[in-house]
Motif scaffolding. Structure first.
Motif, PDB file in Angstrom:
ATOM      1  N   LEU A  19     -45.490 -63.050 -63.447  1.00 42.32           N
ATOM      2  CA  LEU A  19     -44.244 -62.977 -62.679  1.00 42.32           C
ATOM      3  C   LEU A  19     -43.249 -64.012 -63.191  1.00 42.32           C
ATOM      4  O   LEU A  19     -42.050 -63.731 -63.312  1.00 42.32           O
ATOM      5  N   TYR A 101     -42.679 -72.726 -49.739  1.00 39.25           N
ATOM      6  CA  TYR A 101     -43.986 -72.291 -49.238  1.00 39.25           C
ATOM      7  C   TYR A 101     -44.009 -70.765 -49.203  1.00 39.25           C
ATOM      8  O   TYR A 101     -43.215 -70.152 -48.487  1.00 39.25           O
ATOM      9  N   VAL A 102     -44.894 -70.160 -49.967  1.00 45.14           N
ATOM     10  CA  VAL A 102     -45.004 -68.697 -50.027  1.00 45.14           C
ATOM     11  C   VAL A 102     -46.404 -68.310 -49.571  1.00 45.14           C
ATOM     12  O   VAL A 102     -47.391 -68.877 -50.053  1.00 45.14           O
ATOM     13  N   ILE A 103     -46.507 -67.369 -48.601  1.00 46.96           N
ATOM     14  CA  ILE A 103     -47.860 -66.950 -48.210  1.00 46.96           C
ATOM     15  C   ILE A 103     -48.272 -65.675 -48.949  1.00 46.96           C
ATOM     16  O   ILE A 103     -47.470 -64.784 -49.193  1.00 46.96           O
ATOM     17  N   LYS A 104     -49.568 -65.658 -49.281  1.00 47.07           N
ATOM     18  CA  LYS A 104     -50.160 -64.513 -49.953  1.00 47.07           C
ATOM     19  C   LYS A 104     -50.554 -63.475 -48.907  1.00 47.07           C
ATOM     20  O   LYS A 104     -51.008 -63.857 -47.833  1.00 47.07           O
ATOM     21  N   PRO A 105     -50.509 -62.202 -49.207  1.00 52.25           N
ATOM     22  CA  PRO A 105     -49.950 -61.625 -50.438  1.00 52.25           C
ATOM     23  C   PRO A 105     -48.420 -61.649 -50.402  1.00 52.25           C
ATOM     24  O   PRO A 105     -47.826 -61.502 -49.347  1.00 52.25           O
ATOM     25  N   PHE A 106     -47.813 -61.831 -51.591  1.00 46.83           N
ATOM     26  CA  PHE A 106     -46.359 -61.966 -51.630  1.00 46.83           C
ATOM     27  C   PHE A 106     -45.786 -60.928 -52.602  1.00 46.83           C
ATOM     28  O   PHE A 106     -46.535 -60.280 -53.328  1.00 46.83           O
ATOM     29  N   THR A 107     -44.467 -60.800 -52.585  1.00 47.35           N
ATOM     30  CA  THR A 107     -43.839 -59.855 -53.504  1.00 47.35           C
ATOM     31  C   THR A 107     -43.140 -60.634 -54.615  1.00 47.35           C
ATOM     32  O   THR A 107     -42.908 -61.837 -54.488  1.00 47.35           O
ATOM     33  N   ALA A 108     -42.810 -59.924 -55.694  1.00 46.03           N
ATOM     34  CA  ALA A 108     -42.121 -60.552 -56.819  1.00 46.03           C
ATOM     35  C   ALA A 108     -40.780 -61.120 -56.357  1.00 46.03           C
ATOM     36  O   ALA A 108     -40.372 -62.209 -56.770  1.00 46.03           O
ATOM     37  N   THR A 110     -39.956 -62.194 -53.299  1.00 48.31           N
ATOM     38  CA  THR A 110     -40.144 -63.426 -52.529  1.00 48.31           C
ATOM     39  C   THR A 110     -40.324 -64.616 -53.458  1.00 48.31           C
ATOM     40  O   THR A 110     -39.703 -65.665 -53.284  1.00 48.31           O
ATOM     41  N   LYS A 114     -37.814 -67.896 -53.654  1.00 47.92           N
ATOM     42  CA  LYS A 114     -38.242 -69.252 -53.323  1.00 47.92           C
ATOM     43  C   LYS A 114     -38.042 -70.190 -54.512  1.00 47.92           C
ATOM     44  O   LYS A 114     -37.647 -71.340 -54.341  1.00 47.92           O
TER      45      LYS A 114
END
Lengths: 124, 244
Positions: A19, A101-108, A110, A114
């Motif tokens: 990504l 802060y990104v939570i899984k599962p995430f999108t490209a 998102t 961030k």
């Protein structure tokens, strides 16, 4: 820009690396936990750290603490990408000095948003 | 009563008979006192043994409570978690297959058009093409470029989707690790129970259900209380409330 991606699951490291490459960041390195990551950061003039939280050896939050405690690394932008989603955990990460802060599962999308935000704030 | 105790009592009894026979009342009293003391200490030992037994039974009760917590909460949770693993792997497989099914025809068409154009181009280079056909080929090439750009961008999107679909491996891996820990706890608990009922008390409190890092949120299990972020928006809201 030199980026270190830290996650104990190699599939997730590959996903994040790909990504990042899509977003134009090609100079990426990998580590599988905080213990391996910290010496790399200390000797490697990295510009950005993307880390998971739950890892054996040394967790992402401990890595973040170590980074903020090291005068040479204290200003390194850190993005947490993790499945940990408790309110108190997110607050702890924020208090420890995480930049995003990104939570899984995430999108490209998102991830891109961030990362953009992290650097916007640093540049601005 | 131990053999030593018996011997001592027998000895005292003989001495008592001697003392009584020789009318030595003082000695007889002393011996009687000594015998009473012995009985008391036996009683104390017995009380001690009973206390120990009670303590062990209490321990086994608390072990039972842990086991029932495991069976009442953790095992149903584990079932939910494993169901979620099935759902996630199924979703990942479906979205990957879906993208592949969408993109295969796209790449087929591009391939066919490219070989068609390349044939024409060869004929043009061999000066084997009337002008009218050349004009048509030119507009074909223009159209081909713009279609290729569009199609390749949808290929790019599809590949990114396939890439992201693989994140199931991380999430399900974390969930399965938790279930493995639960199975290990259960095994420990059962071993402790078996050794208790076999009379060998060897209970260590190894059953731990406290989770330092709760990990992936499994719908229907981990989102019952309101203290988890179930989507990125929750995280963003929380962080912006903290001044981020």
């Amino acid at each position: 820009m030199k980026i270190l991606v830290v996650d104990d699951f190699s599939t997730m490291r590959r996903i994040v690396k790909n990504l990042l490459r899509d977003l134009g960041f090609t100079n990426t390195f990998e580590a599988d936990d905080g213990k391996t990551a910290l010496p790399m950061l200390q000797s490697g003039d990295f510009d950005f750290l993307v880390t998971d939280w739950n890892m054996p050896g040394m967790t992402g939050i401990d890595l973040l603490k170590a980074v903020r405690a090291d005068p040479k690394l204290a200003k390194l932008p850190v993005l947490m990408v993790t499945a940990e989603a408790k309110r108190e955990q997110i607050i702890l990460a924020a208090q420890t000095g995480v930049n995003g802060y990104v939570i899984k599962p995430f999108t490209a999308i998102t991830l891109k948003e961030k990362i953009d935000k992290v650097f916007e704030r640093i540049d601005g | 009563m131990t053999e030593q105790n018996q011997q001592a009592q027998l000895l005292l009894a003989k001495k008592l008979v001697q003392a009584l026979e020789s009318n030595d009342e003082v000695a007889a009293d002393n011996i009687l006192n000594e015998m009473a003391g012995m009985r008391e200490s036996t009683l104390f030992q017995e009380v001690g043994r009973l206390t120990r037994q009670l303590h062990d039974s209490m321990n086994s009760f608390s072990l039972d409570a842990k086991m029932s917590a495991l069976t009442a909460n953790d095992i149903p949770d584990a079932k939910e978690r494993l169901h979620y693993v099935i759902t996630m792997t199924e979703q990942a497989a479906n979205s990957t297959l879906g993208v592949v099914e969408d993109l295969l025809p796209v790449s087929n068409v591009l391939n066919e058009q490219a070989s068609e154009l390349s044939d024409k181009w060869d004929r043009f280079l061999a000066k084997d093409m009337p002008f009218e056909e050349f004009k048509m080929m030119s507009s074909d090439i223009t159209a081909y470029f713009s279609q290729t750009k569009n199609d390749l961008s949808s290929v790019q999107t599809g590949l990114t989707d396939i890439l992201l679909a693989q994140s199931f491996q991380d999430i399900t891996g974390q969930i399965i690790k938790k279930v493995i820990t639960l199975v290990e706890d259960l095994e420990q608990g059962m071993v402790s129970l078996v050794s208790l009922s076999g009379g060998q008390v060897h209970s260590e409190n190894t059953v731990t259900t406290d989770d330092v890092l709760p990990g992936p949120v499994v719908p229907g299990v981990d989102d019952k209380s309101n203290d988890v972020a179930t989507k990125q928006d929750d995280v963003d809201d929380l962080l912006s409330s903290l001044g981020f």
